[in-house]
Design a protein around this motif. Structure first.
Motif, PDB file in Angstrom:
ATOM      1  N   SER A 187       4.388   0.688   2.165  1.00 35.75           N
ATOM      2  CA  SER A 187       3.867   0.035   0.948  1.00 35.75           C
ATOM      3  C   SER A 187       4.095   0.921  -0.267  1.00 35.75           C
ATOM      4  CB  SER A 187       2.384  -0.302   1.101  1.00 35.75           C
ATOM      5  OG  SER A 187       1.599   0.856   1.286  1.00 35.75           O
ATOM      6  N   VAL A 188       3.916   2.221  -0.099  1.00 35.85           N
ATOM      7  CA  VAL A 188       4.148   3.136  -1.217  1.00 35.85           C
ATOM      8  C   VAL A 188       5.620   3.109  -1.617  1.00 35.85           C
ATOM      9  CG1 VAL A 188       4.053   5.546  -1.956  1.00 35.85           C
ATOM     10  CG2 VAL A 188       2.192   4.599  -0.605  1.00 35.85           C
ATOM     11  N   GLY A 203       6.310  -0.065  -3.593  1.00 35.67           N
ATOM     12  CA  GLY A 203       5.879   0.002  -4.994  1.00 35.67           C
ATOM     13  C   GLY A 203       6.809   0.847  -5.825  1.00 35.67           C
ATOM     14  N   ALA A 204       7.209   2.005  -5.283  1.00 35.13           N
ATOM     15  CA  ALA A 204       8.080   2.894  -6.053  1.00 35.13           C
ATOM     16  C   ALA A 204       9.434   2.245  -6.305  1.00 35.13           C
ATOM     17  CB  ALA A 204       8.259   4.216  -5.301  1.00 35.13           C
ATOM     18  N   ALA A 218       9.185  -0.629  -8.766  1.00 34.73           N
ATOM     19  CA  ALA A 218       8.939  -0.154 -10.127  1.00 34.73           C
ATOM     20  C   ALA A 218      10.170   0.534 -10.701  1.00 34.73           C
ATOM     21  CB  ALA A 218       7.745   0.804 -10.153  1.00 34.73           C
ATOM     22  N   GLN A 261       1.724  -3.204  10.528  1.00 32.29           N
ATOM     23  CA  GLN A 261       1.711  -4.285   9.547  1.00 32.29           C
ATOM     24  C   GLN A 261       2.611  -3.958   8.372  1.00 32.29           C
ATOM     25  OE1 GLN A 261      -1.820  -6.452   8.550  1.00 32.29           O
ATOM     26  NE2 GLN A 261      -1.864  -5.570   6.512  1.00 32.29           N
ATOM     27  N   GLU A 262       2.535  -2.710   7.928  1.00 30.46           N
ATOM     28  CA  GLU A 262       3.283  -2.362   6.721  1.00 30.46           C
ATOM     29  C   GLU A 262       4.783  -2.480   6.926  1.00 30.46           C
ATOM     30  OE1 GLU A 262       2.287   0.631   4.142  1.00 30.46           O
ATOM     31  OE2 GLU A 262       0.204  -0.024   4.062  1.00 30.46           O
ATOM     32  N   HIS A 266       5.960  -6.196   7.389  1.00 29.54           N
ATOM     33  CA  HIS A 266       5.969  -6.979   6.157  1.00 29.54           C
ATOM     34  C   HIS A 266       7.028  -6.488   5.187  1.00 29.54           C
ATOM     35  CE1 HIS A 266       2.586  -9.845   6.375  1.00 29.54           C
ATOM     36  NE2 HIS A 266       2.139  -9.018   7.286  1.00 29.54           N
ATOM     37  N   GLU A 290       0.325  -7.875   1.701  1.00 31.83           N
ATOM     38  CA  GLU A 290      -0.108  -8.492   2.961  1.00 31.83           C
ATOM     39  C   GLU A 290      -1.553  -8.175   3.298  1.00 31.83           C
ATOM     40  OE1 GLU A 290       2.332  -6.325   2.490  1.00 31.83           O
ATOM     41  OE2 GLU A 290       2.587  -4.936   4.164  1.00 31.83           O
ATOM     42  N   SER A 291      -2.155  -7.237   2.619  1.00 34.49           N
ATOM     43  CA  SER A 291      -3.594  -7.025   2.700  1.00 34.49           C
ATOM     44  C   SER A 291      -3.968  -6.133   1.528  1.00 34.49           C
ATOM     45  CB  SER A 291      -4.023  -6.381   4.027  1.00 34.49           C
ATOM     46  OG  SER A 291      -3.971  -4.967   3.958  1.00 34.49           O
ATOM     47  N   LEU A 335      -5.129  -3.281   1.668  1.00 30.20           N
ATOM     48  CA  LEU A 335      -4.694  -1.928   1.986  1.00 30.20           C
ATOM     49  C   LEU A 335      -3.265  -1.697   1.493  1.00 30.20           C
ATOM     50  CD1 LEU A 335      -5.206   0.700   3.300  1.00 30.20           C
ATOM     51  CD2 LEU A 335      -5.361  -0.426   5.486  1.00 30.20           C
ATOM     52  N   GLU A 336      -2.411  -2.678   1.687  1.00 35.13           N
ATOM     53  CA  GLU A 336      -1.043  -2.535   1.197  1.00 35.13           C
ATOM     54  C   GLU A 336      -0.976  -2.697  -0.322  1.00 35.13           C
ATOM     55  OE1 GLU A 336      -1.552  -4.207   4.241  1.00 35.13           O
ATOM     56  OE2 GLU A 336      -0.923  -2.277   5.053  1.00 35.13           O
ATOM     57  N   GLY A 342      -1.547   0.515  -1.713  1.00 29.64           N
ATOM     58  CA  GLY A 342      -0.403   1.358  -1.355  1.00 29.64           C
ATOM     59  C   GLY A 342       0.776   1.110  -2.285  1.00 29.64           C
ATOM     60  N   MET A 343       1.051  -0.163  -2.555  1.00 25.35           N
ATOM     61  CA  MET A 343       2.153  -0.485  -3.463  1.00 25.35           C
ATOM     62  C   MET A 343       1.860   0.048  -4.859  1.00 25.35           C
ATOM     63  SD  MET A 343       2.890  -4.373  -2.360  1.00 25.35           S
ATOM     64  CE  MET A 343       3.268  -4.828  -0.675  1.00 25.35           C
ATOM     65  N   TRP A 348       0.129   2.589  -5.545  1.00 20.23           N
ATOM     66  CA  TRP A 348       0.326   4.034  -5.429  1.00 20.23           C
ATOM     67  C   TRP A 348       1.774   4.395  -5.701  1.00 20.23           C
ATOM     68  CZ3 TRP A 348      -2.819   7.078  -1.346  1.00 20.23           C
ATOM     69  CH2 TRP A 348      -2.409   8.418  -1.292  1.00 20.23           C
ATOM     70  N   GLY A 349       2.684   3.696  -5.040  1.00 18.00           N
ATOM     71  CA  GLY A 349       4.105   4.001  -5.215  1.00 18.00           C
ATOM     72  C   GLY A 349       4.581   3.732  -6.631  1.00 18.00           C
ATOM     73  N   ALA A 350       4.139   2.615  -7.204  1.00 18.64           N
ATOM     74  CA  ALA A 350       4.565   2.288  -8.564  1.00 18.64           C
ATOM     75  C   ALA A 350       4.006   3.298  -9.551  1.00 18.64           C
ATOM     76  CB  ALA A 350       4.105   0.878  -8.923  1.00 18.64           C
ATOM     77  N   ALA A 362       3.341   6.286  -9.034  1.00 16.54           N
ATOM     78  CA  ALA A 362       4.029   7.566  -8.862  1.00 16.54           C
ATOM     79  C   ALA A 362       5.268   7.668  -9.754  1.00 16.54           C
ATOM     80  CB  ALA A 362       4.439   7.761  -7.398  1.00 16.54           C
ATOM     81  N   GLU A 376     -10.050   4.570   1.502  1.00 17.85           N
ATOM     82  CA  GLU A 376      -9.314   5.800   1.826  1.00 17.85           C
ATOM     83  C   GLU A 376      -8.277   6.081   0.748  1.00 17.85           C
ATOM     84  OE1 GLU A 376      -6.613   5.746   5.145  1.00 17.85           O
ATOM     85  OE2 GLU A 376      -6.610   7.920   5.319  1.00 17.85           O
TER      86      GLU A 376
END
Lengths: 277, 106, 375
Positions: free
Chosen positions: A94-95, A98-99, A102, A123-124, A127, C64-65, C67-68, C71-72, C74-76, C78, C97
């Motif tokens: 997921s991280v 996003g990165a 972006a 899951q991550e 998906h 998808e939840s 939690l993700e 997470g997404m 977080w990445g963006a 960054a 968390e």
């Protein structure tokens, strides 16, 4: 070794004085090691070395972003000379999503173990693959949670003894392992899915080509790319370091056979979408 | 296993019974080695041998190189600790196969 | 991604549902990445961002939840992009968390809780493992939500930390006439920690991690204790530097002071204003930053009071912070309670002016403040 009793030993303390060509150096670009603390015989540094070599050879080092999961390999992120985002256990896809969304210019890849990706983070990764995220997930699969001392994961093979399956994994109590690369290869968002291994030099070379192709497909912008790399874990497997390569072939390498499972990008080496499962 | 029955070493570069050809050679960072032994089995011409009683400063045995290296890089590619530099000679080197019996083995 | 001002001409109010107004506020603040998962009453913010961001070159991810979603984000974040996510309390529970670890990784983002009640106060102000803490801003209506959303982004960037905005069902679904235009809260430090790949291969490639802020190659591995100690210093500095926000009214000579936040805070303000007009010496304090809590403002406000009454739409959570702030110097009585409709997130039957006024009057009487006839 008695048969080598008389064989001449070559001086390897310094380079030779006669003309030579350097064909392999101590540490490749992008790896900066003093001495890392992964176990003797661990396959993970071998796997990460080949990923870093691909990035250096493709001249992507100043566009690369590594997203690390949590495992033995986490500390090795200190030894990489590329930008790193440290994610939580299982949460690298997921991280990375996003990165990359972006900043699509980033060549984004994850480094995750089997406990991280297939247990906590199943899951991550599924998906991300289904959505066709343009990231490359790299799975370092040794069939154990190595960092906690060697515990069962979703990829632990039947019969394998770990600290919480002391009698060996059995299907009644622990069910069956998940062949994650096969699952991902079923998803249409996945553009390239392959399994490699680092238990012998030939496999290292083949795996490096898989990583090259995965990065190439990411740059083509077609979809999700995935390279599973079977690594040795003599500590978690309770075997001698020199037995680990054969142990890999005989256990986790049986159900998870090396090869390309899916490659739908143009100019691919294989014209069929599935070569192995 | 005797010298004669090492099929993978056959034809590697033995010029006559007393000499051996080396196409490559190594520099070995003995201090980086953690004694895992992967290089020993990975070497196709079987020219790597672990020390028997010499340890590096971290307490590990480490490999030494025998004559007959082909510079194939199997050792450096399989090594988890980045112990090897691999060189290929521009002109292969021929040297006596054996060494005097009274020279110490590491 | 480029930043553009969005919406109608500057200064012209528009009738907007709260969720859309908050989304609009995020967009004018320059937010170009949003990730979320549908959950009432947060869902419409996700819908609105899914509509607004793509035409501007932004990204809205349907995760998808929860939690993700974080997470997404977080990445963006960054990469230095202004980023937001959110949910309601139950979904925020899945993000705990990540919130705590984002604090350790020093990554800014806005996190919105469109809460179903005020019973997420503990989660908002104490949530997450370890010594994690974040500024929490609680608007009372759509107009204030529009402003605090933008302030939230500013504070997140200023302190390199997640900031939470505590909204609610009412704000989500109330239509108000609002002006949404970009607010400037002052200069911000450059995001030199942000990642774009370019420091790779230089021998000094950057790292963003909850485990440390530099690559440790000294054979020691991560020195977590040292890093946590340094983060604690930064968080303490944030607490010291940020001036807690609150609104007070009629406290100069109040006999009884009523404390409430969010939408109930607006109701309490109205009730106190009416009671004052009727001759009762009551006052109110409305915390706007739930963390850091406006302790000094509250202590000052109750100087003349013989009692404090706390009104919350919950079984009583903020009341703990009120008691901590006052340390027994003034008796504190709870006059709130969970009130919602049968769906457990709608308009509660007790959130009404006559009921709240009566509870304040009762609190005065039990504190020994005789109000006389007419009350």
């Amino acid at each position: 070794m008695l048969e080598f009793e008389n064989r001449r030993i070559v001086d390897t303390s310094r380079p030779p004085e006669v003309p030579v060509k350097l064909v392999d150096d101590f540490t490749p670009e992008l790896i900066d090691v003093g001495a890392h603390h992964l176990c003797p015989g661990c396959g993970e540094p071998i796997a990460m070395r080949l990923v870093m070599e691909v990035l250096a050879e493709q001249e992507l080092k100043n566009r690369a972003l590594a997203v690390f999961g949590i495992g033995c390999y986490t500390a090795f992120s200190n030894n990489l000379d590329c930008e790193v985002v440290q994610a939580l256990h299982g949460r690298a896809p997921s991280v990375a999503t996003g990165a990359k969304r972006a900043d699509p210019n980033l060549v984004t890849f994850t480094v995750q173990g089997d406990g991280d990706m297939v247990n906590e983070g199943l899951q991550e990764v599924l998906h991300a693959a289904a959505r066709g995220e343009q990231i490359t997930c790299v799975l370092l699969n040794n069939g154990v949670f190595g960092e906690t001392g060697g515990h069962m994961t979703a990829t632990t093979t039947i019969g394998q003894r770990t600290k919480n399956t002391l009698e060996g994994r059995n299907t009644d109590d622990h069910g069956h392992p998940i062949r994650i690369a096969s699952l991902i290869a079923e998803l249409e968002g996945a553009a390239f899915v392959a399994r490699g291994a680092v238990n012998n030099a030939g496999n290292v070379a083949r795996t490096k080509r898989m990583v090259e192709r995965a990065i190439e497909v990411q740059l083509l912008g077609i979809g999700f790319t995935f390279v599973e790399i079977l690594t040795m874990c003599p500590t978690g497997w309770f075997v001698e370091t020199e037995e680990a390569p054969a142990y890999l072939d005989d256990t986790i390498g049986v159900a998870n056979s090396p090869g390309v499972l899916r490659d739908i990008a143009p100019d691919s080496q294989s014209s069929s979408s599935t070569t192995i499962s | 296993m005797t010298t004669a029955s090492r099929p993978d070493a056959a034809g590697v570069g033995e010029t006559d019974a007393g000499s051996i050809m080396s196409r490559g050679t190594l520099v070995i960072d003995t201090e980086a080695c953690k004694g895992c032994w992967l290089c020993i089995d990975a070497c196709p011409p079987r020219v790597l041998e672990m020390t028997t009683h010499t340890l590096n400063s971290r307490g590990y045995r480490y490999p030494v190189l025998l004559a007959g290296c082909t510079g194939c890089r199997a050792c450096s590619q399989i090594c988890p600790d980045f112990v090897f530099q691999v060189f290929k000679y521009e002109t292969p080197v021929i040297a006596p196969l054996t060494m005097p019996a009274d020279e110490p083995r590491p | 991604m480029t930043e553009t001002a969005v919406g109608t001409a500057t200064g012209t109010p528009r009738l907007m549902e709260g969720s859309e107004a908050i989304a609009e506020a995020m967009v004018v603040a320059g937010c170009r990445f949003f990730a979320g998962y549908p959950m009432t009453p947060f869902t419409e913010i996700l819908e609105s961002m899914a509509e607004k961001l793509p035409p501007l070159g932004g990204v809205c991810m349907n995760a998808e939840s929860e939690l993700e979603a974080i997470g997404m984000a977080w990445g963006a974040a960054a990469t230095g992009t202004r980023t937001a996510t959110g949910s309601t309390g139950q979904g925020l529970a899945l993000m705990q968390e990540s919130l705590a670890e984002l604090t350790l990784a020093r990554i800014p983002m806005l996190v919105i809780n469109m809460a179903r009640s005020q019973a997420d106060y503990f989660q908002a102000t104490r949530g997450g493992h370890g010594d994690s803490r974040r500024i929490v801003l609680a608007p009372m209506d759509v107009s204030e939500a529009v402003e605090l959303t933008q302030l939230g982004f500013h504070l997140a960037d200023l302190y390199r930390n997640p900031v939470m905005v505590y909204g609610d069902y009412y704000i989500a679904h109330t239509y108000e006439s609002v002006v949404v235009e970009r607010r400037d809260f002052g200069p911000l430090p450059a995001k030199d920690w942000a990642l774009d790949g370019s420091s790779g291969g230089t021998g000094a490639a950057k790292l963003l991690s909850p485990l440390g802020d530099y690559k440790q190659r000294d054979d020691v591995g991560y020195d977590l204790a040292d890093y946590y100690a340094r983060v604690e210093v930064e968080l303490t500095a944030m607490e010291t530097d940020f001036a807690p926000m609150a609104e007070t009214g009629f406290v100069e000579d109040a006999e009884v002071v009523v404390v409430a936040f969010g939408t109930p805070g607006k109701f309490v303000r109205y009730c106190v204003t009416e009671l004052r007009a009727e001759g009762a010496k009551v006052g109110f304090v409305r915390p706007i930053s739930l963390y850091p809590f406006p302790t000094e403002v509250l202590r000052e406000a109750v100087r003349t009071a013989r009692a404090v009454a706390v009104y919350e739409n919950s079984a009583g959570q903020m009341i703990d912070d009120v008691r901590l702030a006052l340390l027994g110097t003034v008796p504190v009585e709870f006059i709130g309670g969970l009130t919602m409709d049968s769906s457990a997130f709608g308009v509660g039957p007790d959130l009404q002016v006559p009921i709240i006024k009566q509870r304040i009057v009762d609190a005065c009487r039990s504190a020994g403040y005789e109000l006389g006839e007419g009350f």
